[in-house]
Design a protein around this motif. Structure first.
Motif, mmCIF file in Angstrom:
data_model
loop_
_atom_site.group_PDB
_atom_site.id
_atom_site.type_symbol
_atom_site.label_atom_id
_atom_site.label_comp_id
_atom_site.label_asym_id
_atom_site.label_seq_id
_atom_site.Cartn_x
_atom_site.Cartn_y
_atom_site.Cartn_z
ATOM 1 N N ARG A 67 -10.090 -17.293 28.370
ATOM 2 C CA ARG A 67 -9.803 -17.828 26.930
ATOM 3 C C ARG A 67 -10.301 -18.929 26.655
ATOM 4 O O ARG A 67 -10.621 -19.441 25.692
ATOM 5 C CB ARG A 67 -8.278 -17.445 26.823
ATOM 6 C CG ARG A 67 -7.706 -16.480 26.559
ATOM 7 C CD ARG A 67 -6.219 -16.245 25.864
ATOM 8 N NE ARG A 67 -5.506 -16.724 26.862
ATOM 9 C CZ ARG A 67 -4.838 -15.888 27.761
ATOM 10 N NH1 ARG A 67 -5.142 -14.602 27.836
ATOM 11 N NH2 ARG A 67 -4.086 -16.336 28.675
ATOM 12 N N ILE A 83 -14.639 -19.012 26.730
ATOM 13 C CA ILE A 83 -15.486 -18.015 26.021
ATOM 14 C C ILE A 83 -15.969 -18.657 24.522
ATOM 15 O O ILE A 83 -17.285 -18.548 24.278
ATOM 16 C CB ILE A 83 -14.571 -16.707 25.596
ATOM 17 C CG1 ILE A 83 -15.428 -15.633 25.210
ATOM 18 C CG2 ILE A 83 -13.411 -16.908 24.691
ATOM 19 C CD1 ILE A 83 -15.006 -14.156 25.223
ATOM 20 N N LEU A 84 -15.216 -19.301 23.923
ATOM 21 C CA LEU A 84 -15.792 -19.764 22.591
ATOM 22 C C LEU A 84 -16.848 -20.853 22.937
ATOM 23 O O LEU A 84 -17.897 -20.918 22.227
ATOM 24 C CB LEU A 84 -14.810 -20.575 21.841
ATOM 25 C CG LEU A 84 -13.677 -19.143 21.348
ATOM 26 C CD1 LEU A 84 -12.513 -20.128 20.445
ATOM 27 C CD2 LEU A 84 -14.350 -18.255 20.720
ATOM 28 N N LEU A 125 -19.951 -19.090 23.845
ATOM 29 C CA LEU A 125 -20.575 -18.566 22.753
ATOM 30 C C LEU A 125 -21.619 -19.492 21.949
ATOM 31 O O LEU A 125 -22.667 -19.265 21.634
ATOM 32 C CB LEU A 125 -19.669 -18.097 21.990
ATOM 33 C CG LEU A 125 -20.166 -17.092 20.667
ATOM 34 C CD1 LEU A 125 -21.302 -16.240 20.841
ATOM 35 C CD2 LEU A 125 -18.908 -16.707 19.737
ATOM 36 N N LEU A 143 -9.516 -7.564 27.939
ATOM 37 C CA LEU A 143 -8.915 -7.850 26.705
ATOM 38 C C LEU A 143 -9.083 -9.027 25.958
ATOM 39 O O LEU A 143 -9.584 -8.969 24.750
ATOM 40 C CB LEU A 143 -7.480 -7.653 26.891
ATOM 41 C CG LEU A 143 -6.769 -7.274 25.431
ATOM 42 C CD1 LEU A 143 -6.974 -6.237 24.487
ATOM 43 C CD2 LEU A 143 -5.130 -7.488 25.672
ATOM 44 N N THR A 144 -9.265 -10.279 26.694
ATOM 45 C CA THR A 144 -9.556 -11.350 26.276
ATOM 46 C C THR A 144 -10.928 -11.279 25.465
ATOM 47 O O THR A 144 -11.212 -11.791 24.462
ATOM 48 C CB THR A 144 -9.492 -12.507 27.499
ATOM 49 O OG1 THR A 144 -8.115 -12.362 28.074
ATOM 50 C CG2 THR A 144 -9.865 -13.796 26.822
ATOM 51 N N ILE A 202 -11.072 -9.275 22.433
ATOM 52 C CA ILE A 202 -10.378 -9.660 21.229
ATOM 53 C C ILE A 202 -11.300 -10.909 20.561
ATOM 54 O O ILE A 202 -11.513 -10.682 19.072
ATOM 55 C CB ILE A 202 -8.927 -10.584 21.467
ATOM 56 C CG1 ILE A 202 -7.978 -9.515 22.261
ATOM 57 C CG2 ILE A 202 -8.723 -11.524 20.395
ATOM 58 C CD1 ILE A 202 -7.150 -9.040 21.136
ATOM 59 N N ALA A 203 -11.990 -11.635 21.393
ATOM 60 C CA ALA A 203 -13.219 -12.494 20.812
ATOM 61 C C ALA A 203 -14.024 -11.772 20.185
ATOM 62 O O ALA A 203 -14.719 -12.236 19.155
ATOM 63 C CB ALA A 203 -13.359 -13.343 22.124
ATOM 64 N N ARG A 226 -14.412 -8.709 18.797
ATOM 65 C CA ARG A 226 -13.756 -8.248 17.594
ATOM 66 C C ARG A 226 -13.737 -9.189 16.482
ATOM 67 O O ARG A 226 -13.990 -8.946 15.189
ATOM 68 C CB ARG A 226 -12.590 -7.618 17.739
ATOM 69 C CG ARG A 226 -12.608 -6.175 18.339
ATOM 70 C CD ARG A 226 -11.129 -5.607 18.380
ATOM 71 N NE ARG A 226 -10.743 -4.982 19.786
ATOM 72 C CZ ARG A 226 -9.404 -5.120 20.328
ATOM 73 N NH1 ARG A 226 -8.442 -5.686 19.777
ATOM 74 N NH2 ARG A 226 -9.358 -4.555 21.459
ATOM 75 N N THR A 227 -12.925 -10.240 16.698
ATOM 76 C CA THR A 227 -12.857 -11.443 15.768
ATOM 77 C C THR A 227 -14.449 -11.820 15.203
ATOM 78 O O THR A 227 -14.559 -11.989 13.838
ATOM 79 C CB THR A 227 -12.113 -12.615 16.372
ATOM 80 O OG1 THR A 227 -11.105 -12.009 16.789
ATOM 81 C CG2 THR A 227 -11.779 -13.523 15.204
ATOM 82 N N ILE A 228 -15.323 -11.927 16.113
ATOM 83 C CA ILE A 228 -16.627 -12.518 16.034
ATOM 84 C C ILE A 228 -17.236 -11.396 14.880
ATOM 85 O O ILE A 228 -18.000 -11.821 13.940
ATOM 86 C CB ILE A 228 -17.401 -12.810 17.134
ATOM 87 C CG1 ILE A 228 -16.919 -14.044 17.803
ATOM 88 C CG2 ILE A 228 -19.070 -12.809 16.763
ATOM 89 C CD1 ILE A 228 -17.170 -15.294 17.027
ATOM 90 N N ALA A 229 -17.026 -10.038 15.412
ATOM 91 C CA ALA A 229 -17.618 -9.033 14.535
ATOM 92 C C ALA A 229 -17.018 -8.946 13.292
ATOM 93 O O ALA A 229 -17.841 -8.872 12.115
ATOM 94 C CB ALA A 229 -17.456 -7.739 15.303
#
Lengths: 349, 91
Positions: free
Chosen positions: A50, A53-54, A57, A87-88, A91-92, A94-97
């Protein structure tokens, strides 16, 4: 031109990769390294992912120089793996998509390794040995599926190595397997260990117990009258050497049998343990004897990475696989042979 | 028996941001062993989630896990947003 972005984070590595039609544009990765004697636990690993990851990216986007509008699909690891880290990442992803308004595609981690290996080495239709911290499988392609010929019946080979590294408390940086490999190079004395090949399957937990007894006899035999002096103890170097020789011989044996069965003349080693040079060397000797060719990759691609997910996603996406939003979940159990292969691997007879 | 209920109400700056959080978070099923019922409701820019269960510990775990996912989703939106479209156009 199809550009895919892949997120990987099923274990202690977190990575983002960007690929355009087989050309690697970015491959950024970070590893959650625990202190000597400790393994990585699901909750803490997810926390690490968590946090990172950002940033990863962003770095991948900078390195690749692609524009967001040119990315065609967001891929992520659907499974198998530890649930909280998976899951982490999901979630990231999916949000990006959603934020970028891109389709999303869940990828099987094992298929990611195989497709990545085939891309980098140009192996056509190899017998695959997939060896990592969570998986040990011998795989061959037949009739739209990667079929599992043999696998571990208890713990994975990498798990056996990791746990032995914890027993003798060696560093987990950069990885326990790497440090065992370095120690093993200095080993000279071979201590016999159980050799447990069971048909096409293999077992490592008994070997681990046995080597633990050799490494820590005090712990294994508390009531022992005669005190074991330190000089009598096998050295770490010799134990690492003995462990590697035994378990790698087992892996080579089942791989050879799968090759004989399929009439295959190519072997591809993938997964984190696959970057072990001694394993590659032993496999190479077997391949030479059979007039077969060995394909292996280095640590950039062997060890879990985002590119493998991006590339497997690319194969799926360009051959028409789509995923409904509500299916963009994770699953801890997701076998290699659950995946229908839609892309060309070899001409099916 | 579902004695314990917790409802959290989260306002978002825009309807689209709330919509994204709703879609990202709602699709994961709760682990079966947790025996928690989770219900998401989206109302313009307000996302509300209700947790029901009969074991306090499980409700707390579900809530903690939800917050962790929510925070990651919100941070991702903050750093990579604002959303490029008013709606999601894929399947």
């Amino acid at each position: 031109m199809v550009i895919t972005l892949g997120f990987e984070g099923s274990a202690n590595k977190i990575g983002v990769g960007i690929i355009r039609d087989g050309k690697v544009l970015a491959n950024v990765r970070k590893t959650y390294v625990t202190p000597p004697g400790f393994g990585f636990l699901p909750k803490e690993t997810a926390e690490h992912h968590r946090e990172k990851i950002l940033g990863i990216l962003k770095e991948a986007l900078e390195v690749s120089k692609v524009e967001i509008k040119d990315i065609d699909v967001i891929c992520y690891t659907k499974g198998p793996g530890m649930a909280p880290p998976l899951l982490t990442v999901a979630i990231a992803a999916r949000t990006i998509a959603q934020v970028w308004n891109k389709p999303i595609l869940g990828v099987n981690h094992c298929i990611g390794h195989i497709e990545m290996g085939r891309l980098i080495t140009k192996a056509k239709n190899p017998t695959v040995l997939y060896v990592s911290g969570g998986n040990t499988q011998v795989i061959a392609y037949s009739n739209r599926k990667y079929r599992i010929f043999g696998e571990t019946i208890d713990i994975a080979v990498g798990n056996c190595l990791d746990r032995f590294a914890r027993i003798i408390k060696i560093s987990n940086d950069p990885s326990p397997g790497y440090n065992i490999e370095q120690l093993a190079k200095k080993g000279t004395k071979y201590y016999p260990l159980p050799y447990s090949v069971k048909g096409m399957d293999i077992s490592f937990s008994g070997i681990l117990s046995e080597i633990e007894k050799k490494a820590l006899p005090h712990k294994a035999n508390k009531n022992r009258k005669k005190k074991v002096e330190d000089e009598e103890l096998p050295s770490h170097e010799d134990l690492c050497f003995s462990l590697q020789e035994t378990i790698f011989a087992m892996l080579v044996e089942i791989t050879e049998r799968a090759m004989a069965h399929c009439g295959s003349h190519e072997v591809l080693i993938v997964g984190g343990v696959g970057c072990n040079e001694r394993l590659q060397e032993m496999m190479g000797i077997m391949c030479k004897e059979r007039n077969a060719k060995l394909f292996a990759t280095d640590e950039r691609f062997c060890i879990d990475n985002g590119i493998m997910i991006a590339h497997a996603g690319w194969e799926m996406f360009t051959t028409g696989t789509r995923m409904k939003w509500d299916e963009a979940t994770i699953t801890q159990r997701y076998r290699t042979d659950d995946v229908e292969v839609t892309w060309d691997v070899a001409s099916d007879e | 028996m579902e004695d314990i209920k917790i409802k959290i109400i989260i306002p978002f700056p825009t309807n689209r941001a709330a919509q994204i959080a709703y879609d990202v978070l709602r699709i994961d099923p709760e682990p079966k062993r947790n025996h928690i019922k989770k219900e998401y409701v989206l109302d313009d820019n307000i996302l509300s989630v209700e947790f029901c269960g009969d074991i306090a510990k499980n409700v707390r775990t579900a809530l903690t896990n939800f917050y962790e996912s929510l925070i990651l989703c919100v941070e991702t939106q903050d750093q990579f947003g604002p959303p490029l479209s008013e709606e999601y156009n894929y399947y």
